[in-house]
Design a protein around this motif. Structure first.
Motif: not given
Length: 133
Positions: A56-71
């Motif tokens: 199952l692949i799941f998430g929310h942009p509010k959770g993942g985006t800050p990590l991608m903004q970092d790296r």
């Protein structure tokens, strides 16, 4: 059970039911389910055998985006994934990546701490909902 940046918990239900329960918990918490992959079904279509295994692949942009903004490389490990699988004895397990593993793997900085903590605690609670009778 844990190791190599993964956490694994036993489930009292078959693989499909475990993933159904996780999906219900996730959507109930406002997360998005992006994909459900039946590895065993795909193996069968290729003429191969595999014990029940679903991702199952799941998430929310509010959770993942800050990590991608970092790296931005953290995007290779996002969205979050959980794998339900049956071992040779018939026991179902649910495995997912530790949030801290993401931080170590991608060298995430202090700016990602809040998002990582939210992912870690939120995911642990949702997994427990899925596997607790």
């Amino acid at each position: 059970m844990s190791g190599h940046g993964m956490l694994t918990v036993a489930s009292p239900w078959p693989v499909g039911v475990t993933i159904d329960r996780l999906e219900t918990a996730l959507t109930g918490a406002g997360l998005l389910v992006f994909a459900r992959i039946d590895h065993a079904g795909n193996a069968a279509r290729a003429g191969m055998e595999l014990r029940p295994t679903e991702l199952l692949i799941f998430g929310h942009p509010k959770g993942g985006t800050p990590l991608m903004q970092d790296r931005q490389t953290s995007g290779i490990d996002l969205p979050v994934k959980a794998l339900a699988w049956q071992d040779e004895a018939g026991q179902t397990w649910l495995t997912y990546n530790e949030a801290r593993w993401l931080a170590d793997r991608h060298g995430l900085g202090a700016g990602s701490e809040q998002a990582l903590a939210a992912i870690e605690s939120g995911l642990a609670g949702l997994v427990q909902q899925a596997v607790t009778p």
